[in-house]
Write a protein that holds these residues in place. Sequence first.
Motif, mmCIF file in Angstrom:
data_model
loop_
_atom_site.group_PDB
_atom_site.id
_atom_site.type_symbol
_atom_site.label_atom_id
_atom_site.label_comp_id
_atom_site.label_asym_id
_atom_site.label_seq_id
_atom_site.Cartn_x
_atom_site.Cartn_y
_atom_site.Cartn_z
ATOM 1 N N LYS A 87 30.439 -22.372 -40.163
ATOM 2 C CA LYS A 87 29.029 -22.745 -40.255
ATOM 3 C C LYS A 87 28.520 -23.310 -38.936
ATOM 4 O O LYS A 87 27.399 -22.997 -38.501
ATOM 5 C CB LYS A 87 28.841 -23.774 -41.369
ATOM 6 N N TYR A 88 29.341 -24.127 -38.284
ATOM 7 C CA TYR A 88 28.950 -24.749 -37.023
ATOM 8 C C TYR A 88 29.340 -23.912 -35.806
ATOM 9 O O TYR A 88 29.112 -24.318 -34.679
ATOM 10 C CB TYR A 88 29.561 -26.150 -36.910
ATOM 11 N N ARG A 89 29.937 -22.753 -36.056
ATOM 12 C CA ARG A 89 30.306 -21.812 -34.990
ATOM 13 C C ARG A 89 31.119 -22.496 -33.888
ATOM 14 O O ARG A 89 30.843 -22.359 -32.698
ATOM 15 C CB ARG A 89 29.060 -21.142 -34.420
ATOM 16 N N LEU A 90 32.144 -23.232 -34.310
ATOM 17 C CA LEU A 90 32.997 -23.935 -33.360
ATOM 18 C C LEU A 90 34.085 -23.023 -32.818
ATOM 19 O O LEU A 90 34.506 -22.071 -33.471
ATOM 20 C CB LEU A 90 33.663 -25.138 -34.042
ATOM 21 N N ASP A 91 34.563 -23.345 -31.625
ATOM 22 C CA ASP A 91 35.785 -22.739 -31.109
ATOM 23 C C ASP A 91 36.959 -23.535 -31.673
ATOM 24 O O ASP A 91 36.801 -24.703 -32.055
ATOM 25 C CB ASP A 91 35.815 -22.799 -29.580
ATOM 26 N N THR A 92 38.132 -22.932 -31.716
ATOM 27 C CA THR A 92 39.324 -23.633 -32.189
ATOM 28 C C THR A 92 40.420 -23.564 -31.132
ATOM 29 O O THR A 92 40.551 -22.572 -30.418
ATOM 30 C CB THR A 92 39.830 -23.047 -33.521
ATOM 31 N N TYR A 93 41.202 -24.635 -31.082
ATOM 32 C CA TYR A 93 42.249 -24.751 -30.065
ATOM 33 C C TYR A 93 43.451 -25.479 -30.664
ATOM 34 O O TYR A 93 43.298 -26.423 -31.449
ATOM 35 C CB TYR A 93 41.722 -25.536 -28.868
ATOM 36 N N LEU A 107 41.583 -19.757 -37.712
ATOM 37 C CA LEU A 107 40.974 -18.427 -37.702
ATOM 38 C C LEU A 107 39.465 -18.475 -37.871
ATOM 39 O O LEU A 107 38.769 -17.494 -37.581
ATOM 40 C CB LEU A 107 41.588 -17.557 -38.800
ATOM 41 N N ALA A 108 38.938 -19.596 -38.335
ATOM 42 C CA ALA A 108 37.490 -19.729 -38.503
ATOM 43 C C ALA A 108 36.772 -19.874 -37.173
ATOM 44 O O ALA A 108 35.546 -19.736 -37.096
ATOM 45 C CB ALA A 108 37.182 -20.932 -39.397
ATOM 46 N N GLY A 109 37.511 -20.150 -36.108
ATOM 47 C CA GLY A 109 36.903 -20.364 -34.807
ATOM 48 C C GLY A 109 36.344 -19.098 -34.191
ATOM 49 O O GLY A 109 36.833 -17.995 -34.435
ATOM 50 N N ASN A 110 35.311 -19.251 -33.380
ATOM 51 C CA ASN A 110 34.773 -18.116 -32.636
ATOM 52 C C ASN A 110 35.748 -17.727 -31.527
ATOM 53 O O ASN A 110 36.334 -16.664 -31.561
ATOM 54 C CB ASN A 110 33.399 -18.470 -32.054
ATOM 55 N N ARG A 111 35.897 -18.627 -30.567
ATOM 56 C CA ARG A 111 36.936 -18.440 -29.553
ATOM 57 C C ARG A 111 38.173 -19.172 -30.050
ATOM 58 O O ARG A 111 38.102 -20.347 -30.413
ATOM 59 C CB ARG A 111 36.500 -18.998 -28.204
#
Length: 235
Positions: A87-93, A107-111
Motif C-alpha cells: 500500500k505504501y509502495r516501500l522498498d524492502t531490504y 516480496l511486497a517491496g518494490n525494489r
Amino acid sequence: MIRFFTAVSLALFPLSVLANERISQKFEIEGTRLIYDTEKINGEITERDIGALKRALRKHTEILEIQLNSSGGSVHAGTEMAGVVMKYRLDTYVGDECTSACVDVFLAGNRRHIAQGAKIGFHQRSWGAEAVQRYYRNWRERKNWDSPFEFGAWIYADTQIEIHEHLAYMISRGVEAGFAVESMKAESSEIWYPTQEELATAGVLREAVLPPLERPRVVAEPLSDRPQVVLQQKK
C-alpha cells in the motif's frame, strides 16, 4: 537565557541520534528507513506488529524502505504486513536474514535487495497439532463436522487452496514460477537458503518497480469467519 541554552544544546546534539526513533522493541526509524527486527528480542512476527507498522508509516511519511530481520512467525501477520508494505509502495531490504513468513513481507517491496552475505530462507508452512485440535473443537458444530475424518477432509481441501494462493502471490510479485514451487519443498523443520545469484535470477531480488497489487490472501474464507487466533497459529 533558557531558550539560548536549549538552542545551543540542540545544535550540539548529534544529528544521528535525532534521526533515530525507537517505536517499539521491534521497530526503529533511521532516516527514511524503518527497521523491523524480531531477532533482537528473540521474538517472531505477531499480530501486534501489524498495527505498529501502520502507525509508524502514518506518522513518518518520509519512510521509503523497510529493513527486515526475522526468522518468521504468524502467517496471517506476515500477510497483513505485506499488504501494508504494498500500500505504501516501500522498498524492502534484508541486512541479515529473512525467513518463512518474513519472506512475504520482503516480496511486497518494490525494489528488493539484500546485503552481501544476507540470507532469504524458505520452507513449508505449519499448523501445530494443539492448534488444530482447538480449531476442530471450536468449529465442528458450526461447520457440521460429524467426525474428525470430515475435519481432515476439510483440512486437505483448505490446504490446497492456501498453497495455491501463496504461490499465486509469489508469482504476482515477479518470482519465477518454478522457483516458487521449489520454495515449498523444504519441510517446516528445515530451511532452504538459495544463493544470492539464485534469488536474483528467480526475481526474488529485483530493481524494477512493480505496479500496486492487492494484498496476498492466505485463507479461502473471509477473516470474519475464522478466529484470528487460529490464523496466528499457522507459521
